[in-house]
Structures are given as structure tokens and as C-alpha cells.
Design an enzyme around this catalytic site. Structure first.
Site, short mmCIF file in Angstrom:
data_model
loop_
_atom_site.label_atom_id
_atom_site.label_comp_id
_atom_site.label_asym_id
_atom_site.label_seq_id
_atom_site.Cartn_x
_atom_site.Cartn_y
_atom_site.Cartn_z
N SER A 231 0.85 -1.19 0.00
CA SER A 231 0.00 0.00 0.00
C SER A 231 0.88 1.24 0.00
CB SER A 231 -0.87 0.02 1.25
OG SER A 231 -0.07 0.32 2.38
N ASP A 232 0.37 2.32 -0.51
CA ASP A 232 1.06 3.57 -0.23
C ASP A 232 0.94 3.79 1.27
OD1 ASP A 232 2.39 5.95 -0.30
OD2 ASP A 232 1.20 6.87 -1.89
#
Ligand code: BGC
Length: 760
Positions: A231-232
Site C-alpha cells: 500500500s502507499d
């Protein structure tokens, strides 16, 4: 470790251990599982250098990271149009990762520059997906040749910073497939990045981090991605939905909260344990790929990389204007360097990609080191974002005394950064004023720009030359001086259009969106695709870039005049250096569909080659085109599709300078399923050979039954309905019209039978 061994390892893990592996240990590490000897690995920001932080890490970059080499940002490197060079940069960064024990560098960032305003444009590649894809692929191949991975980001449609962690990018699928996905797709298919970073935003309402269509159906099943998705930082909303969607690693972490939710969901039967296993396997696969190939003894020669950074910057800068060939400057002449950026260049952007450079070389320093006769006046203060009367007067005096004045201008850090978008395309008013004043004092004025995205240039007609240096990395000054004084011939070309004003940009009305939604209403008409379709004047077109020499394009050859969409077309052309010095040309190839049912851009970049030529030398450049070069994404068949017909092949030095043109006919090999019904119109039926064969005799017979067309129309009839109008009425008439306008009711059944015949 073989995949069988990884599976065996995962089989030994408790559910809690598995869940724990699916989030970071801290800002930069994956978790270890000590009981089983599974090591932690470290990731680090980049992508144009390393931003390795220590234990006091904070991800926003407040705490220092290690001293590293800051290469030019992607806004610059993409303008080199030189994948080989960017591969070299990737190799250098890969070596540094090995030296610093980093398993993955977080980049490249390939989001499309939808608007000049996006705060992160400086770290994105282009408004064109093909160019972004080619450059990113080369970078990835370079880094990964050193047995460390990349994380291509931010997947997908993260084209603004405004409300970046929650806003929904609402876009039709054709636009995604043709504009916003191809850079990721090409990189996955051709370079197989070790990891992909999903973006913060939602896509049509669903967070990228929990978007199964995006992360599993498209990325893995269609494109064949084999690594792990992370994920960011902080992009996870519903972790359980994320695991199901195919989000393997949550970064940085949630203090164990989401790990617990994964465990609970499995126990409650809401999440399959095999989905959790799959995420673990994908992460461990990459963890071990790094661990088993780690080479911390790899040297990191920062001085050599400083030189490489200078060479890359020199290949990337774009000479936008050069009236009367004022550039290159003569080394014997007195030159005034004006503007604080000459002494303190802005060479990188703000946010997670910010690098703690081990040294920087300014243009002033480089010019003095080379023994050039350069005076200096700051002209303005970047930090104060102001110019005093004295500063301007001093600059004007310096300009008057010098043969040529070079103003270093652009955007201060606060004007463009990760986290927020620009509000307008303007440069600081004090700098515009300074440029006007200097140009009035000395018409031989050159402007060197340090910026990460297009700016408006109200003074463009008053200055003789403009060199776009972008954010050229820590050695930017060396490159600038080499280009200004002709040691290197400029060869960068714009990877984005510079519109005359912000209002001209296609996303102008919709960028930023309303509340939580941003609609991509301009569709595929992004950047030059829009300006060309509207035939608009721009300040500098996509692909534009001047040189100190001149090039001529000739002898365009196509390997065939007609082809099926399953075949390849080889295009060749000759490029000649018609000037007096060595230079590099960027031959660009654009494809356009001559006539199309779909709304399509006039032309799209489908190939480019950078080629170095001695004076008088001619070289042949070749391009290979395939189905994708001609295709559109057709939503009803959910696939790429080429409409049978003629396509233009144009070659030249920019999207607006294409002296060579030829035509190829491409035949589709995809038979579209026919879905005609009572509302299908005559024009469409007659354009389709099969439908025509069935319906034409019937329509003729019907026409005759009605007494046919009158031989000669009376004046009154002509006045009531012209031939054009009659033809249009017939063309647009739906089949049901035959019944409405007087045929016998049995005709309806006949038509239904014929429709069945055509559709089957
Ligand atoms: C950025 C990413 C970056 C990550 C780690 C995020 O805020 O969007 O590009 O890699 O932070 O610093």
C-alpha cells in the site's frame, strides 16, 4: 528459495504470524518471523536516488536520511527520451541499494500528468503513457539487474494531490486503459517489477487498496504481475477487503490492529486463509529473492555517480527557444548570471522523494571552476519570494555590462510539492518582473528554468533563449554550464505540453473535482491529444526540443502497405545532421486513425529513437508497430480492437513538426459480435457487409412496393426536402421506422427474422 519451499514455510506459520507478515514492522521494514528464521527487509524512498532513513524515520522527510546522490527527477529524465541512459541510472541506484542493504526502492512514479497543477508532476514522467512506460521500464530493468526491486507507483489514477488520501478518481474504462494504465502495464509485462505500490485514492468509488478488479483481475490475471503489492503509506482503509483484493503488504503498519482484524476475519469465515497464505507467499518470494542475492560489499562510488547525474541532466534539459542562435555562449565573453538559482539551484522536489545530497554543484560554481568570465547578481530571494528594487537594479546593471545575461528562474520549493497542488501556472511575480527588467536592459537574455512542471512565460517574446533545466539533480550546475557554453549539445525534448495558459488545459474545468470525486471528463484527450484535436496554439508542444545543430528527416518506408492487426509493421526513416556540430535527434513516430467510429486523438506517440549524428551524417532509424499501436480499448468487447481502415504514420522531431507521413491500411481480425435490433439504423447496417447482404435486397423490394423514388422531384418537393436531407433521413432511420412509416405490420416479423440471421 523455490516456490515449493516458500509454500512449505508458510504452512509452518500460525495464522497470527501470517497476518503479522502482511504489515510493516515500522516505516521502512517488512516484519521478521524469528521463530522460522524469516528476516526483515528494508525498503526506501527514491526513485531518483536513495532516501534511506534511520530508526528515527518519519516518512515525511523531516528527519534526515543518509547522504546520497540526487539524480535528476523524472520530469527531467523522461525528457531525455533515452531509455538506455535511464537504465544506467537505474543500475547506479540498484548498486547503491545493494550497498545500503535495501531490498526495494520506492519508484518509479508513473502517474500521467493530467494537469500541469499536480503537485507531484516533478516526479512523474509524462502526459503520454507510451513514453512514461518506455522510460519506467528501462529504469526498472536497470535497478532490478542489480537484484534489488522497485515499487512502481502509484497504481492507479493518482493524478492530483488535493484530498489525495480519500478522493475518488472517476474515469471510464477506455480512458484508464488507453491513458492511465499503459505505463504500468508495459512495465509489468516487460520488466516485471518486484513490487507495485497501490495509490491512496479511490477509483470509481473503491479504494485502490481494496480494489480487486485493479489488483487482481487487471494487474495479475491480465498482465501477469508476479511480485507483491504494497500500500502507499497509510492507504489502507479496510484491511480485510484489501487482502481479498490482492493487497499483500500494508505500509507502514497499524500497530497490529489490522493484523488482528485479518485473524478475526479468517476465524469468522469472512476471509479465506488461503488468501492470507497467498499474500505471505508473494511477500516472502521477494524477501528471499533479495536476501539470497544480497551483496552489501557492492561499492557505492558517490563521486562517480555525481558525474553520471551531471551527464543525465545534460541529456535531459530542453532548449525551448534560441533566437538568432544566441546559444551556445562564447567562452571568451563576459556573461552575467542573474537569479539566486544560479548559486542555489532548485534541483529536486519536496516530499517523500527528497534526497539528502552528499554535495551539489551550482551553475555559478561550475562556471567559475571552468574559468569562465561570469559575474553574479542574485536578483531575487527565493525564500522571501521577493525582489527588492536594489536587487533588480543590481541585476540590470550586471546585464548591461555583460555580453549576455542568463537569468536563472523557476519555481521555489513552496510552489510545487507532494501533498498539495499548484493553484496556478505562474512563476513568482518577482521573477517575472526581474526577467522583464533584465531583457529590457540587454536583449541578449537567456532564461534557465528550474521547475518540475510547465509555467506560463509572459516574457517569452522578450527573451532570446530559454533552456528548460527542470529539476536536474545535484549536479545540475555542471550540466547547465556545459549546455550553455556548448560543451554538450542540447537533446532533451518535452515530455509534456506547455500550454499558453492554464485555462487551455483539457482538465481545467474538472481538475481537483467536487468534494470527494474528481471526474476525468476529458477522457482520452489528455495533453497533446487534446491540443491537437482542437488545433490550438500552445507555448511549446509535446516532443519539442531544439539543438545547436539541425536535422532533416527523409525516406520514410513502411514494410507493407496493408496488414492484419496480428502482424507487425516495420517503419524506417532517415535522419541527417544538416548542421555543423555533433548532436542527438529524437525521431518520434505518431499514429493516427484517418476515420474512426470512436472519438480518437489526431495522433498518438507510438515510437521514438534517440540518435547521435556527426555533421553531415545520416542514419536510419526503425520502429516496430503492432496491434496496440493502432488499437483502442473497446468497452463492449472488453479488449483491444483495431477498426479496419487507413492509419497515418508520421515521423519528425515533435508532435507539431512531422515532415514525414505515410499511410497503412490495417485490417481487423476480430469479428465483432453483431447486436442489431429494431433500433439499428440503415447507415450502420449498410456499412456492415453481412448486414448489407441481408437487408439491402429487402429494403429495395420494400422501396419498390412503395412505388420507388420519383424520377424527377417537383420544385415544391425539392423545397420541402433536399436530397441531402432525404439521404440523412434514410441513413439515420431505425428499422422500426419501416413499420411506423407505413409498411404492413407483417414486415416487423420479417425484420426480426433477418435480424436473427445477421446477429447469429
Ligand atoms: C508517498 C509515496 C512514498 C511513501 C513513503 C507516500 O506518502 O505517496 O510515494 O513512497 O509515502 O514515503
Amino acid at each position: 528459495m523455490k516456490s515449493k519451499e516458500i509454500k512449505a514455510l508458510v504452512a509452518q506459520m500460525t495464522l497470527e504470524e501470517k497476518a503479522s507478515l502482511l504489515s510493516g514492522a515500522d516505516f521502512w521494514h517488512t516484519k521478521p518471523v524469528e521463530r522460522l528464521g524469516i528476516p526483515a527487509t528494508m525498503v526506501s524512498d527514491g526513485p531518483h536516488g536513495l532516501r534511506k532513513q534511520d530508526e528515527k524515520a518519519d516518512h515525511l522527510g523531516v528527519n534526515d536520511s543518509i547522504k546520497a546522490v540526487c539524480f535528476p527527477a523524472a520530469c527531467a529524465t523522461t525528457a531525455s527520451f533515452d531509455p538506455e541512459l535511464i537504465r544506467t541510472m537505474g543500475e547506479a541506484i540498484g548498486d547503491s541499494c545493494q550497498h545500503e542493504k535495501l531490498s526495494v526502492v520506492l519508484g518509479p512514479a508513473v502517474n500521467i500528468k493530467r494537469s500541469p497543477l499536480c503537485g507531484r508532476n516533478f516526479e512523474y514522467c509524462s502526459e503520454d503513457p507510451y513514453l512514461a512506460g518506455r522510460m519506467a521500464t528501462a529504469y526498472i530493468q536497470g535497478v532490478q539487474s542489480r537484484n534489488v526491486g522497485v515499487s512502481i507507483k502509484h497504481f492507479a489514477l493518482n493524478n492530483q494531490e488535493h484530498r489525495r488520501m480519500s478522493s475518488s478518481s472517476d474515469c471510464d474504462e477506455r480512458t484508464m486503459r488507453e491513458i492511465y494504465f499503459p505505463a504500468f502495464e508495459m512495465a509489468v509485462k516487460e520488466a516485471q517489477p518486484w513490487t507495485v505500490m497501490c495509490s491512496y485514492n479511490r477509483i470509481n468509488g473503491v479504494f485502490a487498496s481494496e480494489n480487486r478488479w485493479l489488483l487482481t483481475d487487471v494487474l495479475r490475471k491480465e498482465w501477469g504481475f508476479k511480485g507483491y503489492v504494497m500500500s502507499d503509506w497509510g492507504a489502507v482503509s479496510d484491511r480485510v477487503a484489501g487482502v481479498h483484493a490482492g493487497l499483500d503488504l500494508e505500509m507502514p503498519a497499524s500497530g497490529g490492529l489490522n493484523d488482528e482484524k485479518i485473524v478475526e476475519a479468517v476465524k469468522a469465515g469472512k476471509l479465506k486463509e488461503k488468501d492470507v497464505d497467498l499474500c505471505c507467499e508473494r511477500i516472502l518470494n521477494i524477501v528471499y529473492r533479495y536476501v539470497e542475492n544480497a551483496k552489501p560489499e557492492t561499492p557505492w562510488d558517490q563521486e562517480a555517480q555525481h558525474e553520471l547525474a551531471a551527464a543525465i541532466a545534460a541529456e535531459s534539459m530542453v532548449l525551448l527557444k534560441n533566437k538568432g542562435n544566441l546559444l551556445p555562449l562564447k567562452k571568451k565573453d563576459e556573461i552575467a548570471f542573474i537569479g539566486e538559482f544560479a548559486e542555489k539551484p532548485r534541483f529536486q522536489g519536496g516530499g517523500s522523494s527528497h534526497i539528502n545530497s552528499f554535495k551539489t554543484t551550482s551553475a555559478l560554481e561550475a562556471a567559475r571552476a571552468a574559468g569562465l568570465k561570469v559575474s553574479y547578481a542574485p536578483g531575487y530571494s527565493v525564500l522571501a519570494d521577493a525582489a527588492t528594487e536594489e536587487q533588480i537594479a543590481e541585476a540590470v546593471a550586471a546585464a548591461k555590462q555583460a555580453k549576455v545575461a542568463v537569468v536563472f528562474a523557476g519555481l521555489p520549493d513552496s510552489y510545487e510539492s507532494e501533498g498539495y497542488d499548484r493553484k496556478n501556472m505562474g512563476m513568482p511575480a518577482c521573477q517575472n518582473k526581474l526577467i522583464e527588467a533584465v531583457a529590457a536592459a540587454n536583449p541578449k537574455t537567456v532564461v534557465v528554468l528550474h521547475n518540475g512542471a510547465p509555467v506560463e512565460m509572459p516574457w517569452i517574446d522578450k527573451v532570446a533563449a530559454v533552456l528548460e533545466a527542470y529539476l536536474g539533480g545535484q549536479a545540475v550546475g555542471i550540466a547547465t554550464v556545459k549546455l550553455l557554453f556548448g560543451d554538450v549539445n542540447p537533446s532533451g525534448h518535452l515530455a509534456e505540453t506547455f500550454p499558453k495558459r492554464l485555462q487551455d488545459n483539457p482538465s481545467y474545468l474538472f481538475f481537483g473535482g467536487e468534494g470527494r470525486r474528481t471526474e476525468y471528463r476529458e477522457g482520452v484527450f489528455v495533453g497533446y491529444r487534446y491540443y491537437d484535436k482542437k488545433d490550438m496554439d500552445v507555448l511549446f508542444p509535446f516532443g519539442h526540443g531544439l539543438s545547436y545543430t539541425t536535422f532533416a528527416y527523409s525516406d520514410l518506408q513502411l514494410s507493407r502497405a496493408e496488414m492484419n492487426d496480428t502482424e507487425e509493421l516495420v517503419v524506417s526513416a532517415k535522419v541527417t545532421n544538416t548542421g555543423k556540430r555533433f548532436g542527438k535527434a529524437v525521431a518520434q513516430l505518431y499514429v493516427g486513425d484517418v476515420e474512426s467510429d470512436a472519438l480518437r486523438p489526431v495522433r498518438e506517440l507510438k515510437g521514438f529513437v534517440k540518435v547521435g549524428l556527426e555533421p553531415g551524417e545520416t542514419k536510419e532509424v526503425t520502429f516496430t508497430l503492432d496491434k496496440r499501436s493502432f488499437a483502442i480499448w473497446k468497452e463492449d468487447i472488453h479488449d483491444w480492437y483495431v477498426e479496419t481502415g487507413d492509419f497515418t504514420i508520421q515521423v519528425g522531431s515533435s508532435s507539431r513538426d512531422l515532415p514525414l507521413c505515410a499511410c497503412v491500411r490495417v485490417n481487423s481480425t476480430t469479428e465483432l459480435k453483431r447486436n442489431y435490433d429494431m433500433n439499428s439504423i440503415f447507415m450502420d447496417l449498410m456499412a456492415d457487409a453481412k448486414a448489407k447482404a441481408v437487408f439491402e435486397p429487402f429494403l429495395k423490394a420494400l422501396n419498390e412496393a412503395f412505388g420507388g423514388q420519383p424520377e424527377e422531384k417537383t420544385e415544391a418537393e425539392k423545397e420541402a426536402m433536399s436530397d441531402d436531407m432525404g439521404a440523412a433521413m434514410m441513413n439515420y432511420m431505425p428499422l422500426r421506422g419501416l413499420v411506423s412509416f407505413g409498411a404492413k405490420r407483417e414486415v416487423a416479423a420479417q425484420i426480426e427474422a433477418m435480424l436473427k440471421m445477421v446477429n447469429d
